[in-house]
Motif scaffolding. Structure first.
Motif, short mmCIF file in Angstrom:
data_model
loop_
_atom_site.label_atom_id
_atom_site.label_comp_id
_atom_site.label_asym_id
_atom_site.label_seq_id
_atom_site.Cartn_x
_atom_site.Cartn_y
_atom_site.Cartn_z
N LEU A 33 36.08 -62.98 -21.06
CA LEU A 33 36.52 -62.11 -19.83
C LEU A 33 37.89 -62.58 -19.15
O LEU A 33 38.00 -62.03 -18.10
CB LEU A 33 35.47 -61.75 -19.13
N HIS A 60 41.10 -59.84 -25.42
CA HIS A 60 41.33 -60.24 -24.24
C HIS A 60 42.94 -60.25 -23.83
O HIS A 60 43.75 -60.81 -24.62
CB HIS A 60 40.86 -61.65 -23.97
N ILE A 149 33.42 -50.61 -18.25
CA ILE A 149 32.81 -51.45 -17.34
C ILE A 149 32.89 -50.96 -15.96
O ILE A 149 33.93 -50.75 -15.38
CB ILE A 149 33.29 -53.04 -17.23
N ALA A 154 31.19 -54.25 -12.80
CA ALA A 154 32.29 -55.56 -12.42
C ALA A 154 32.18 -56.52 -11.50
O ALA A 154 32.35 -57.67 -11.42
CB ALA A 154 33.65 -54.71 -12.25
N SER A 158 31.73 -60.27 -11.93
CA SER A 158 32.62 -61.22 -11.11
C SER A 158 31.70 -62.26 -10.29
O SER A 158 32.12 -63.31 -10.26
CB SER A 158 33.44 -60.25 -10.22
N ASN A 184 38.15 -58.29 -10.55
CA ASN A 184 37.23 -57.21 -10.61
C ASN A 184 37.87 -55.92 -11.00
O ASN A 184 37.39 -55.08 -12.03
CB ASN A 184 36.76 -56.62 -9.16
N GLN A 186 40.48 -55.89 -13.14
CA GLN A 186 40.65 -56.16 -14.43
C GLN A 186 39.59 -55.52 -15.35
O GLN A 186 39.78 -55.12 -16.20
CB GLN A 186 41.08 -57.67 -14.76
N LEU A 187 38.47 -55.86 -14.99
CA LEU A 187 37.27 -55.71 -15.84
C LEU A 187 37.19 -54.35 -15.89
O LEU A 187 36.64 -53.90 -16.89
CB LEU A 187 36.11 -56.31 -15.07
N THR A 188 37.40 -53.36 -15.01
CA THR A 188 37.09 -51.93 -15.02
C THR A 188 38.53 -51.31 -16.00
O THR A 188 38.42 -50.16 -16.20
CB THR A 188 37.38 -51.25 -13.62
N TYR A 190 39.66 -52.11 -18.91
CA TYR A 190 39.59 -52.12 -20.60
C TYR A 190 39.44 -50.87 -21.16
O TYR A 190 38.40 -50.09 -20.65
CB TYR A 190 38.34 -53.13 -21.01
#
Length: 282
Positions: A33, A60, A149, A154, A158, A184, A186-188, A190
């Motif tokens: 991640l 990634h 995500i 997230a 995180s 946070n 970035q995680l959402t 993808y």
């Protein structure tokens, strides 16, 4: 908008990487991640003396695909060695974070003469504890089912990556607060296609083979660093690897979690610079 990084075709898929600086080569391997961007604070400090190669592993950062024949971390390690060949890198030091530390260990086990120094940050090369596997499988299943995500998930993820004191630390450091917010976000972002690749990579990392029994073969200079306020790795694991790797150095970083190099960059950078200065790259 981020600048497109250089890439090489590895097993018919593009693997993106950062290539910055000149001198002896240091290869950076991020964990699950994360991406090559997590190392920018180290690259900025080292690139005046070292050539820094930071890889975006499959699923990634800017690397959104994965070769069909990639089945485990041994395959990923071989791909790192292929990238070294393509970049005309005969030897290097290697730095691994989280599952990137397991990849780094596999690289050394496959080509010990090519790696002259090893740094593992919040990594563990033994089997993942069963309680962790169950927890991570739950998170992976939720992501797979939703194919995204969510902001709520997230936030949960995180929270695992930063120090247990992250709220207090963020109040004292506006830059750190920005980093947490960016992670946070970035995680959402993808896509569902990239998430499928990332989950494949996560499965390889979580259910990696146990190489702890082989670490006695790692006779190269080694620095083992761990944040003492993290959720994902424990000080006990660092002691276990330190005891198993002859002559290794151990660094415990207070008030730091999984991203200890970001939360406490001054401490980590100084120990990293000191360590690399003693590595014989010849």
């Amino acid at each position: 908008m981020s600048t497109l990084m250089p890439h090489k075709m590895i097993d018919n898929q593009p693997l993106y990487y950062v290539d910055q600086g000149h001198g002896p080569v240091v290869i950076f391997c991020h964990g699950l991640l994360a991406s090559s961007a997590m190392w920018q604070g180290q690259i900025d400090k080292l690139s005046s003396q070292y050539r820094c190669i930071a890889i975006d592993f499959w699923g990634h950062g800017q690397t959104t695909t994965v070769p069909d024949n990639t089945q485990n971390l041994q395959d990923v390690a071989q791909q790192v060695l292929t990238l070294m060949d393509m970049l005309d890198i005969g030897s290097a030091a290697i730095i691994g974070h989280g599952s990137g530390g397991a990849i780094a260990a596999e690289v050394i086990l496959q080509a010990p003469a090519r790696i002259h120094g090893l740094v593992m940050l919040n990594s563990f090369v033994g089997f993942e504890p069963q309680v962790n596997c169950i927890k991570y499988q739950g998170l992976m299943a939720k992501i797979a089912n939703e194919q995204t995500i969510s902001a709520e998930l997230a936030q949960t993820i995180s929270g695992l990556f930063f120090s247990k004191e992250i709220q207090q630390l963020s109040q004292q450091d506006a830059n750190l607060s920005t980093v947490v917010a960016q992670f946070n976000t970035q995680l959402t972002t993808y896509s569902s296609a990239q998430l499928a690749v990332l989950l494949n990579m996560a499965n390889m990392a979580i259910f990696k083979r146990d190489t702890l029994e082989y670490v006695e073969l790692l006779t190269l200079p080694t620095l083992i660093a761990v944040g003492l306020s993290g959720y994902l790795r424990t000080a006990l694991e660092s002691y276990l690897m330190h005891d198993s790797i002859d002559g290794s150095q151990l660094l415990h970083i207070e008030q730091a979690g999984h991203f200890a190099n970001i939360e406490k960059p001054a401490i980590f950078n100084q120990h990293l610079i000191d360590f690399l200065s003693k590595v014989n790259f010849n």
